[in-house]
Design a protein around this motif. Structure first.
Motif, PDB file in Angstrom:
ATOM      1  N   UNK A 177      30.874  38.635  43.957  1.00  0.00           N
ATOM      2  CA  UNK A 177      30.916  39.498  45.131  1.00  0.00           C
ATOM      3  C   UNK A 177      32.080  39.095  46.058  1.00  0.00           C
TER       4      UNK A 177
ATOM      5  N   UNK B 116      33.657  39.514  50.019  1.00  0.00           N
ATOM      6  CA  UNK B 116      33.395  39.929  51.393  1.00  0.00           C
ATOM      7  C   UNK B 116      34.627  39.761  52.259  1.00  0.00           C
TER       8      UNK B 116
ATOM      9  N   UNK C  77      32.537  35.007  45.900  1.00  0.00           N
ATOM     10  CA  UNK C  77      31.403  34.219  45.415  1.00  0.00           C
ATOM     11  C   UNK C  77      31.656  33.803  43.966  1.00  0.00           C
ATOM     12  N   UNK C  78      31.709  32.500  43.757  1.00  0.00           N
ATOM     13  CA  UNK C  78      32.017  32.005  42.414  1.00  0.00           C
ATOM     14  C   UNK C  78      30.868  32.251  41.452  1.00  0.00           C
TER      15      UNK C  78
ATOM     16  N   UNK D 202      40.607  35.337  42.025  1.00  0.00           N
ATOM     17  CA  UNK D 202      40.077  34.632  40.867  1.00  0.00           C
ATOM     18  C   UNK D 202      40.878  34.998  39.643  1.00  0.00           C
ATOM     19  N   UNK D 203      40.238  34.986  38.493  1.00  0.00           N
ATOM     20  CA  UNK D 203      40.994  35.206  37.278  1.00  0.00           C
ATOM     21  C   UNK D 203      40.635  36.528  36.611  1.00  0.00           C
TER      22      UNK D 203
ATOM     23  N   UNK E  28      49.216  34.298  49.699  1.00  0.00           N
ATOM     24  CA  UNK E  28      47.911  34.850  49.346  1.00  0.00           C
ATOM     25  C   UNK E  28      46.873  33.767  49.583  1.00  0.00           C
ATOM     26  N   UNK E  29      45.840  34.116  50.306  1.00  0.00           N
ATOM     27  CA  UNK E  29      44.799  33.152  50.645  1.00  0.00           C
ATOM     28  C   UNK E  29      43.444  33.770  50.375  1.00  0.00           C
ATOM     29  N   UNK E  30      42.686  33.126  49.505  1.00  0.00           N
ATOM     30  CA  UNK E  30      41.346  33.601  49.197  1.00  0.00           C
ATOM     31  C   UNK E  30      40.391  32.422  49.261  1.00  0.00           C
ATOM     32  N   UNK E  31      39.298  32.618  49.954  1.00  0.00           N
ATOM     33  CA  UNK E  31      38.298  31.558  50.022  1.00  0.00           C
ATOM     34  C   UNK E  31      37.285  31.722  48.908  1.00  0.00           C
ATOM     35  N   UNK E  32      36.671  30.610  48.551  1.00  0.00           N
ATOM     36  CA  UNK E  32      35.648  30.648  47.517  1.00  0.00           C
ATOM     37  C   UNK E  32      34.384  29.992  48.017  1.00  0.00           C
TER      38      UNK E  32
ATOM     39  N   UNK F 199      41.807  43.051  38.684  1.00  0.00           N
ATOM     40  CA  UNK F 199      42.395  43.315  39.992  1.00  0.00           C
ATOM     41  C   UNK F 199      41.409  44.129  40.808  1.00  0.00           C
TER      42      UNK F 199
ATOM     43  N   UNK G 254      44.519  40.098  43.985  1.00  0.00           N
ATOM     44  CA  UNK G 254      44.377  39.272  42.787  1.00  0.00           C
ATOM     45  C   UNK G 254      43.435  38.141  43.144  1.00  0.00           C
TER      46      UNK G 254
ATOM     47  N   UNK H 239      36.428  36.309  51.020  1.00  0.00           N
ATOM     48  CA  UNK H 239      35.673  35.232  50.383  1.00  0.00           C
ATOM     49  C   UNK H 239      35.136  35.774  49.082  1.00  0.00           C
TER      50      UNK H 239
END
Lengths: 149, 149
Positions: free
Chosen positions: B100, B102, B95-96, B77-78, B128-132, B81, B75, B93
């Motif tokens: 994309x 990665x 990309x805002x 961003x918004x 849950x950890x997602x970088x932007x 899926x 999951x 990561x």
DNA sequence: TTCATAATAGTAACCATTACTGTCTTGGCG
DNA sequence: CGCCAAGACAGTAATGGTTACTATTATGAA
């Protein structure tokens, strides 16, 4: 959509934003601490004071307000978006059983960004971190189903 | 929906799961490393080999396979899926600008859970950890719009 | 080969969110 | 105070991702 805010002060509204009754009540609804309501939950609440408020109005305001930096939009789990009055930096725990969301003191974990920066050619600008678990009620009593907030 | 898997071995399927042509091709599509396709992207790809495969079949299989622990549902961003062949623990990561996604080597950050456990009465089971950030292309060239994958 | 049942294609329904439209409000200015 | 441009609104339709349903087909253990 508001893109630039050239006059942001404490408790002030960005230029071009009018303070309507609808907007004020939506903000008040989010002011109660510890709440992370969905758009629909805000709608249901505000409707008790403005019975004919439109759901679209709630969505539009939540969007405008988060663009203006006055509230925060949360993407937790796979369900609906949630909204939070952004007072200080903090994290959230999310009950996988009933969906309840709680604040979590502590952090920020600045070093996470450092690690990411070292491992990627992306320009890291931040991260989203949400914890998952079982809340008190779901842990020791029979789990209740899906309460939004 | 598959709820219990009583026979999980390396490369094996949980009991009750049949290996159909559709399911095999969906898995193959996810086998390519570094991909995190949306359901629709999987659909478009598999359709080149099974032109009349149903979008519902893709969704159902992605669900069944992630229930069985053979793939991971993300999951991020918004938006939609995304699905990932789960080989080892890693992060992403996002990309805002172009969307994309990665892989990011490093982690896991086990101490995060410890901090959370100390600060909450939830039974913490994970996070849950997602970088932007901005990807290479969007950083230095003109940004391209919304490529899914 | 048989046969119970898992899986499929095709389609309709669902649900959260966004877009559109004509009307009403707000608030800066005189 | 009253004017009025433009922001905001209510009501409703449309969108997009995902799930549910149904009659038919295919799988694989016996």
């Amino acid at each position: 959509m508001v893109t630039i805010m050239n006059k942001v002060q404490a408790n002030a509204k960005p230029a071009g934003l009018r303070m309507t009754r609808q907007r004020r009540l939506i903000l008040e609804e989010l002011d109660a601490p510890g709440r992370h309501p969905t758009a629909d939950a805000v709608y249901q609440q505000v409707r008790r004071r403005i019975p004919n408020i439109s759901l679209g109005t709630v969505y539009r305001n939540l969007e405008v307000l988060s663009q203006a930096g006055m509230i925060r939009k949360l993407h937790i789990g796979s369900g609906q978006k949630r909204y939070d009055r952004k007072l200080h930096k903090h994290y959230h725990v999310h009950c996988v059983q009933c969906g309840r969301i709680s604040d979590l003191p502590g952090g920020p974990f600045g070093d996470l960004e450092e690690v990411a920066r070292g491992n990627s050619d992306f320009d890291i600008i931040g991260y989203e971190l949400e914890f998952e678990g079982l809340c008190r009620q779901c842990k020791d009593s029979s789990p209740r189903q899906r309460e939004p907030n």
